[in-house]
Design a protein around this motif. Structure first.
Motif, PDB file in Angstrom:
ATOM      1  N   UNK A 198       0.833  -1.203   0.000  1.00  0.00           N
ATOM      2  CA  UNK A 198       0.000   0.000   0.000  1.00  0.00           C
ATOM      3  C   UNK A 198       0.871   1.258   0.000  1.00  0.00           C
ATOM      4  N   UNK A 199       1.910   1.232   0.832  1.00  0.00           N
ATOM      5  CA  UNK A 199       2.779   2.414   0.904  1.00  0.00           C
ATOM      6  C   UNK A 199       3.472   2.654  -0.438  1.00  0.00           C
ATOM      7  N   UNK A 200       3.865   1.563  -1.112  1.00  0.00           N
ATOM      8  CA  UNK A 200       4.615   1.713  -2.371  1.00  0.00           C
ATOM      9  C   UNK A 200       3.718   2.203  -3.507  1.00  0.00           C
ATOM     10  N   UNK A 201       2.443   1.806  -3.503  1.00  0.00           N
ATOM     11  CA  UNK A 201       1.611   2.063  -4.687  1.00  0.00           C
ATOM     12  C   UNK A 201       0.504   3.092  -4.494  1.00  0.00           C
ATOM     13  N   UNK A 202       0.200   3.439  -3.235  1.00  0.00           N
ATOM     14  CA  UNK A 202      -0.985   4.262  -2.959  1.00  0.00           C
ATOM     15  C   UNK A 202      -1.068   5.507  -3.850  1.00  0.00           C
ATOM     16  N   UNK A 203       0.019   6.260  -3.921  1.00  0.00           N
ATOM     17  CA  UNK A 203      -0.032   7.526  -4.672  1.00  0.00           C
ATOM     18  C   UNK A 203      -0.260   7.288  -6.169  1.00  0.00           C
ATOM     19  N   UNK A 204       0.308   6.211  -6.700  1.00  0.00           N
ATOM     20  CA  UNK A 204       0.150   5.974  -8.151  1.00  0.00           C
ATOM     21  C   UNK A 204      -1.255   5.476  -8.488  1.00  0.00           C
ATOM     22  N   UNK A 205      -2.003   5.039  -7.490  1.00  0.00           N
ATOM     23  CA  UNK A 205      -3.330   4.461  -7.775  1.00  0.00           C
ATOM     24  C   UNK A 205      -4.485   5.429  -7.484  1.00  0.00           C
ATOM     25  N   UNK A 206      -4.167   6.578  -6.913  1.00  0.00           N
ATOM     26  CA  UNK A 206      -5.226   7.496  -6.458  1.00  0.00           C
ATOM     27  C   UNK A 206      -6.173   7.906  -7.594  1.00  0.00           C
ATOM     28  N   UNK A 207      -5.633   8.325  -8.721  1.00  0.00           N
ATOM     29  CA  UNK A 207      -6.504   8.789  -9.809  1.00  0.00           C
ATOM     30  C   UNK A 207      -7.301   7.617 -10.419  1.00  0.00           C
ATOM     31  N   UNK A 208      -6.614   6.485 -10.634  1.00  0.00           N
ATOM     32  CA  UNK A 208      -7.300   5.355 -11.291  1.00  0.00           C
ATOM     33  C   UNK A 208      -8.464   4.826 -10.470  1.00  0.00           C
ATOM     34  N   UNK A 209      -8.332   4.893  -9.151  1.00  0.00           N
ATOM     35  CA  UNK A 209      -9.432   4.444  -8.282  1.00  0.00           C
ATOM     36  C   UNK A 209     -10.708   5.227  -8.597  1.00  0.00           C
ATOM     37  N   UNK A 210     -10.557   6.436  -9.106  1.00  0.00           N
ATOM     38  CA  UNK A 210     -11.725   7.285  -9.385  1.00  0.00           C
ATOM     39  C   UNK A 210     -12.050   7.400 -10.873  1.00  0.00           C
ATOM     40  N   UNK A 211     -11.200   6.817 -11.727  1.00  0.00           N
ATOM     41  CA  UNK A 211     -11.431   6.898 -13.178  1.00  0.00           C
ATOM     42  C   UNK A 211     -11.848   5.559 -13.776  1.00  0.00           C
ATOM     43  N   UNK A 212     -11.278   4.486 -13.224  1.00  0.00           N
ATOM     44  CA  UNK A 212     -11.449   3.175 -13.850  1.00  0.00           C
ATOM     45  C   UNK A 212     -10.373   2.976 -14.893  1.00  0.00           C
ATOM     46  N   UNK A 213     -10.538   1.918 -15.661  1.00  0.00           N
ATOM     47  CA  UNK A 213      -9.530   1.584 -16.671  1.00  0.00           C
ATOM     48  C   UNK A 213      -9.603   2.579 -17.823  1.00  0.00           C
ATOM     49  N   UNK A 214      -8.482   3.082 -18.237  1.00  0.00           N
ATOM     50  CA  UNK A 214      -8.465   3.868 -19.487  1.00  0.00           C
ATOM     51  C   UNK A 214      -7.362   3.302 -20.376  1.00  0.00           C
ATOM     52  N   UNK A 215      -7.306   1.962 -20.398  1.00  0.00           N
ATOM     53  CA  UNK A 215      -6.464   1.180 -21.305  1.00  0.00           C
ATOM     54  C   UNK A 215      -5.091   1.816 -21.560  1.00  0.00           C
ATOM     55  N   UNK A 216      -4.879   2.394 -22.776  1.00  0.00           N
ATOM     56  CA  UNK A 216      -3.532   2.897 -23.126  1.00  0.00           C
ATOM     57  C   UNK A 216      -3.060   3.986 -22.169  1.00  0.00           C
ATOM     58  N   UNK A 217      -4.006   4.723 -21.580  1.00  0.00           N
ATOM     59  CA  UNK A 217      -3.621   5.856 -20.733  1.00  0.00           C
ATOM     60  C   UNK A 217      -3.380   5.442 -19.285  1.00  0.00           C
ATOM     61  N   UNK A 218      -3.816   4.236 -18.904  1.00  0.00           N
ATOM     62  CA  UNK A 218      -3.863   3.891 -17.475  1.00  0.00           C
ATOM     63  C   UNK A 218      -2.522   4.044 -16.766  1.00  0.00           C
ATOM     64  N   UNK A 219      -1.453   3.491 -17.353  1.00  0.00           N
ATOM     65  CA  UNK A 219      -0.161   3.549 -16.653  1.00  0.00           C
ATOM     66  C   UNK A 219       0.340   4.990 -16.573  1.00  0.00           C
ATOM     67  N   UNK A 220       0.041   5.787 -17.600  1.00  0.00           N
ATOM     68  CA  UNK A 220       0.516   7.176 -17.615  1.00  0.00           C
ATOM     69  C   UNK A 220      -0.310   8.045 -16.657  1.00  0.00           C
ATOM     70  N   UNK A 221      -1.579   7.700 -16.489  1.00  0.00           N
ATOM     71  CA  UNK A 221      -2.392   8.352 -15.457  1.00  0.00           C
ATOM     72  C   UNK A 221      -1.807   7.985 -14.083  1.00  0.00           C
ATOM     73  N   UNK A 222      -1.365   6.735 -13.947  1.00  0.00           N
ATOM     74  CA  UNK A 222      -0.738   6.284 -12.691  1.00  0.00           C
ATOM     75  C   UNK A 222       0.548   7.048 -12.411  1.00  0.00           C
ATOM     76  N   UNK A 223       1.319   7.324 -13.455  1.00  0.00           N
ATOM     77  CA  UNK A 223       2.566   8.078 -13.295  1.00  0.00           C
ATOM     78  C   UNK A 223       2.259   9.508 -12.843  1.00  0.00           C
TER      79      UNK A 223
END
Ligand code: CAA
Length: 382
Positions: A245-270
């Protein structure tokens, strides 16, 4: 739409979505949005900041293209006012093609260091109503400038990549919803990750402890957490749930509220990692794992550059998330079932004001886009 609304409608315990798959909301595109408007909206700030003047390559990566022939990027090229001296193409390989675009763009700017490339990743994730994938739908876009003098992240040379012909998720041309073998897809994702990491590790000589932060492809946030655990296990290390959780929490914040956006997902995570963390990440190594079903995967890395904070867009991104309109279940289903008319007639679509560019209508099978930020007639693409 809040996933508790979907849970109630489907008779499912909401914690299956909130905790089991790690999603709280899904982004649903308004009827006057498509990947062209999502992508143009994502790149709009770069255009107004004058960042696109030296762009001679526009790579548009998407799974949810709007034409079998014409690249979505060509519409975006006009909306953003890019130079006519520009190579523009669309790339496809499920959720992976954005990373292929980034790596091709890196090679381009290595040869033309005075020029830039614009990579746009944009997608609308759709699964059938009442299917297991439904709760992992979403949409979004990311626009990235690739240049020889990066200000955010300097990509490192080594990369592990992997192709295997599998049917874990696919969408025949005649379907608007993806077909997926859900459990199998999660297994192939992990297999690709482990293989890519082994290659990356052998080429770079780095171990997992040399990577300060990880960004994974995020079909749903629980998948990224599982991937992190499995990656460490695959090298005989273990991480506790709290460490994950500590390692990934910040990278997952936006996706938790957007859902999958396929090609964009990892870059949204960044973007989420860089904008949500309260630490200075200057000089830190970020490991990135991109996965596109079918399948192609890639593990690569980059070093966060000094002064990166000055080009982040944390506040506007928070505002975009906050300013969305919450949908009822019926509104969601109506939008889901809506289709752009296919009879060749003339249609003008209602305006939902979700961003600077929108799909204004359709006329003789031609999509017509308009800019809401300029009165100039020439900004309307016909
Ligand atoms: N409280 C807490 N947790 C609960 C719960 C509750 N009340 N009820 C269930 N759960 C948990 C389950 O235990 C399970 O946890 P584990 O995975 O840790 O075992 C989790 O919630 C999900 O439950 P199910 O396994 O029963 O869920 P499902 O089978 O209905 O759907 C899915 C899961 C198969 C991933 C489905 O969402 C799906 O098909 N998604 C689309 C495919 C996908 O995203 N694949 C990812 C890899 S492929 C890829 O990455 C490319 C891409 O973008 C598509």
């Amino acid at each position: 739409m809040d996933l508790k609304t979907l849970a109630t409608e489907r008779g499912v315990d909401v914690d299956k979505f909130y905790r089991g798959i790690g999603q709280e909301q899904m982004a649903v595109p308004a009827p006057d949005e498509d990947v062209v408007t999502l992508g143009a909206n994502a790149a709009h700030g770069l255009a107004t900041a004058g960042e696109l003047e030296d762009v001679e390559l526009l790579l548009f990566a998407t799974e949810s293209g709007i034409d079998q022939s014409k690249a979505a990027g060509v519409f975006v090229h006009r909306l953003l006012g890019l130079s006519e001296r520009c190579r523009t193409v669309e790339l496809k390989q499920a959720c992976y093609s954005g990373t292929a675009a980034v790596q091709l763009a890196v090679q381009y700017v290595a040869r033309h260091p005075e020029k830039k490339a614009l990579v746009i990743t944009a997608d609308i994730a759709r699964y059938e109503l009442k299917s297991p994938g439904e709760a992992t739908q979403g949409c979004g876009a990311a626009a990235l400038i690739i240049s020889a003098n990066p200000r955010l992240l300097c990509l490192e040379e080594e990369a592990g990549f992997y192709t295997e012909d599998v049917m874990d998720f696919w969408r025949p041309n005649y379907r608007s919803e993806a077909l997926v073998d859900g459990k199998y897809s999660t297994l192939v994702y992990i297999r690709a990750l482990e293989t890519c990491w082994k290659q990356y590790q052998a080429l770079s000589g780095r171990s997992l402890s040399d990577v300060d932060f990880f960004c994974y492809h995020i079909p749903f946030t629980k998948m990224a957490e599982k991937a992190h655990r499995k990656l460490f296990r695959s090298v005989g290390a273990s991480v506790s749930a709290s460490e994950i959780e500590a390692a990934l929490k910040d990278s997952l914040t936006y996706s938790r509220r957007l859902g999958n956006c396929y090609t964009a997902s990892m870059y949204v995570g960044l973007a989420s990692l860089l904008e949500q963390t309260n630490r200075d990440l200057t000089g830190k190594r970020i490991g990135l794992f991109s996965y596109g079903s079918g399948c192609v995967g890639e593990f690569f890395s980059g070093i966060v550059q000094p002064g990166y904070q000055s080009i982040l867009h944390g506040a506007p991104h928070q505002e975009m998330l906050r300013d969305r309109t919450e949908l009822s279940y019926q509104q969601y289903e109506d939008i889901f079932n809506y289709r752009v008319p296919t009879d060749g007639g003339v249609y003008i679509f209602p305006e939902y004001r979700t961003g600077p560019y929108r799909l204004k209508g359709i006329n003789g099978h031609k999509r017509e886009y308009e800019s809401l930020v300029e009165s100039d007639e020439s900004s309307s693409a016909r």
